[in-house]
Design an enzyme around this catalytic site. Structure first.
Site, PDB file in Angstrom:
ATOM      1  CG  PHE A  64      -1.831   1.077   1.477  1.00 56.52           C
ATOM      2  CD1 PHE A  64      -2.994   1.170   0.718  1.00 56.52           C
ATOM      3  CD2 PHE A  64      -1.623   2.011   2.484  1.00 56.52           C
ATOM      4  CE1 PHE A  64      -3.927   2.185   0.961  1.00 56.52           C
ATOM      5  CE2 PHE A  64      -2.551   3.024   2.731  1.00 56.52           C
ATOM      6  CZ  PHE A  64      -3.705   3.099   1.965  1.00 56.52           C
TER       7      PHE A  64
ATOM      8  CD  GLU B  12       3.588  11.355  -2.247  1.00 57.95           C
ATOM      9  OE1 GLU B  12       3.917  12.565  -2.179  1.00 57.95           O
ATOM     10  OE2 GLU B  12       2.859  10.882  -3.131  1.00 57.95           O
ATOM     11  N   PRO B  13       7.796  11.157   1.191  1.00 55.01           N
ATOM     12  CG  PRO B  13       9.832  11.178   0.027  1.00 55.01           C
ATOM     13  CD  PRO B  13       8.383  10.800  -0.115  1.00 55.01           C
TER      14      PRO B  13
ATOM     15  N   GLY C  63       3.057  12.424   5.253  1.00 61.91           N
ATOM     16  CA  GLY C  63       2.871  11.302   6.173  1.00 61.91           C
ATOM     17  C   GLY C  63       1.488  11.375   6.779  1.00 61.91           C
TER      18      GLY C  63
ATOM     19  CB  THR D  20       4.632  -2.474   5.077  1.00 60.51           C
ATOM     20  OG1 THR D  20       4.798  -1.499   6.111  1.00 60.51           O
ATOM     21  CG2 THR D  20       4.722  -3.871   5.680  1.00 60.51           C
TER      22      THR D  20
ATOM     23  NE  ARG E  34      15.310 -12.148  39.494  1.00 67.34           N
ATOM     24  CZ  ARG E  34      16.628 -12.242  39.604  1.00 67.34           C
ATOM     25  NH1 ARG E  34      17.241 -13.396  39.301  1.00 67.34           N
ATOM     26  NH2 ARG E  34      17.336 -11.215  40.006  1.00 67.34           N
TER      27      ARG E  34
ATOM     28  CB  ILE F  84       7.535  -7.762  35.220  1.00 66.21           C
ATOM     29  CG1 ILE F  84       6.352  -6.947  35.751  1.00 66.21           C
ATOM     30  CG2 ILE F  84       7.521  -9.193  35.787  1.00 66.21           C
ATOM     31  CD1 ILE F  84       4.982  -7.404  35.247  1.00 66.21           C
TER      32      ILE F  84
ATOM     33  CD  GLU G   8      -2.501  -0.464   8.753  1.00 65.86           C
ATOM     34  OE1 GLU G   8      -3.732  -0.386   8.883  1.00 65.86           O
ATOM     35  OE2 GLU G   8      -1.910  -1.469   8.309  1.00 65.86           O
TER      36      GLU G   8
END
Ligand code: COS
Length: 384
Positions: free
Chosen positions: A122, A126-127, A130, A157, A269, A338, A364
């Site tokens: 898709f 563009e530069p 966005g 992508t 742990r 954690i 997206e």
């Protein structure tokens, strides 16, 4: 809305087993090599993952949105790069065709996307365009029975793997905003189409992005999606409505995986003479994560069901993307916390996930764009 519980559960079980037995054990190898092994890609094809959302008449599984998000919950319990490879065929790469394509366009391309023979990309960003997608500058000029496309698309992508690109380009230079934009299918190998070098990303190794460059690229006029100029921006927005819901579901699955890992670690742990899970400050992080995941899961399922009932879910999809991606970021942060020092070293998957999931709050549509979509809708409704 689930059309057949038994068949759906078989599919979900098969995907869950595939994730546990094939994808999780391959995560580290993919992170090291930046490649998904060909045998795993073949198994993804056999499972039908490339065609989850493509109608059955074109060889896909034709899942409802509710079914698709249930699959997404499962598939996201491993490195997001696996989903990324087929995700553009299920979502942003194919949906322009599915939603607005002509019958001929669908018949020509969708079977190859459903089987995974072709990967779809898709190409909107563009530069210089966005978040402000409607300001895109890539041009498509009609010349006889062709359009000539010039411009550069960025962070696309699966572009290195793609066999076809859904490309948004300006056909009417007089109209500066959304109305001058049209959507095209451009096949790989079309003269004038070239790719930039693969981007070095913070995470999601195994999933690839790069620039897509169009220089005097002649595309047959029959590849104009829907055969109509000027509706390409709306096509892109409709594609993103669905894509945002899908990504929100992916955030839920990824958060569940990170919480599972964190819980297991907290139970194993020991510090101060007992498992760290016995300490209430650790329990608070586990419990907050559990509650937030449940909230996001419920939102995603609700919005998916509404989409299946033909309701307009543009704003709800933004609500889901906003909440689920931010939730996923918080869960990633707590999961690292954690794990303590162990969470900062690559021996534990949580270090990799922390980097991988950072993208969910950006692509997206950033969190801030989702906020704008939601708030604008509220203001519009309040003023009528
Ligand atoms: N479905 C159908 N049509 C939509 C729509 C949707 N979800 N969202 C907008 N439209 C229509 C509008 O109705 C408007 O049509 P009219 O001109 O006929 O009224 C047109 O599209 C333009 O919409 P709008 O005026 O809202 O456009 P803006 O330029 O203000 O931009 C945002 C809207 C910011 C929401 C859009 O540019 C956007 O989503 N940006 C983020 C892009 C993105 O997600 N990029 C990620 C790349 S893909 S990984």
């Amino acid at each position: 809305m689930i059309r057949d519980d038994e068949t759906l559960n078989l599919l979900l079980d098969a995907i869950s087993r595939f994730v546990r037995e094939r994808l999780v054990p391959a995560e580290e190898h993919v992170a090291q090599t930046d490649e998904i092994p060909a045998d795993i890609v073949g198994e993804m094809r056999e499972l039908g993952l490339f065609g989850l959302s493509i109608p059955e008449q074109y060889g896909g599984l034709g899942l409802t949105m509710e079914e698709e998000v249930l699959v997404a919950f499962e598939i996201a319990r491993t490195s997001p790069c696996f989903r990324s490879l087929f995700g553009t065929n299920v979502g942003i790469g194919s949906q322009g065709l599915i939603i607005d394509g002509t019958d001929e366009q669908k018949a020509h391309y969708l079977p190859k996307l459903a089987s995974g023979e072709l990967i779809a990309s898709f190409a909107l960003t563009e530069p210089g365009a966005g978040s402000d997608a409607a300001s895109l500058r890539t041009r498509a000029v009609r010349d006889g029975d062709h359009y000539v496309i010039d411009g550069t698309k960025r962070f696309i992508t699966n572009a290195p793997e793609a066999g076809l690109f859904t490309v948004m380009a300006r056909t009417d230079p007089e109209i500066k905003g959304a109305g001058g934009i049209s959507a095209f299918i451009v096949e790989r190998g079309t003269p004038g189409l070239s790719l930039g070098k693969v981007d070095k990303k913070m995470g999601q190794r195994g999933a690839h992005t790069c620039d897509v460059i169009f220089e005097n690229c002649r595309v047959p006029a029959r590849n104009l999606i829907g055969g109509v100029e000027g509706i390409g921006f709306k096509t892109a927005m409709k594609v993103l409505d669905k894509g945002r819901l899908h990504i929100a579901a992916i955030c839920v699955g990824a958060a569940e995986r990170m919480l599972d890992d964190a819980l297991r670690y907290a139970l194993e742990r020991a510090q101060f003479g007992k498992a760290i899970a016995e300490f209430q400050l650790i329990q608070a992080m586990l419990a907050d994560s559990r509650a937030e995941i449940y909230a996001a899961r419920s939102m995603v399922l609700d919005a998916a069901r509404r989409r299946d009932a033909n309701q307009d879910v543009a704003t709800l999809a933004s609500c889901c993307k906003l909440f689920a991606s931010e939730m996923c970021g918080r869960v990633a942060d707590r999961a690292v916390q954690i794990h303590g020092g162990a969470g900062y070293v690559s021996e534990y998957a949580v270090e990799r996930f922390y980097r991988d999931v950072r993208l969910f709050r950006i692509y997206e549509g950033t969190t801030q764009i989702q906020q704008i979509v939601i708030a604008r809708d509220m203001m519009r409704k309040a003023s009528v």
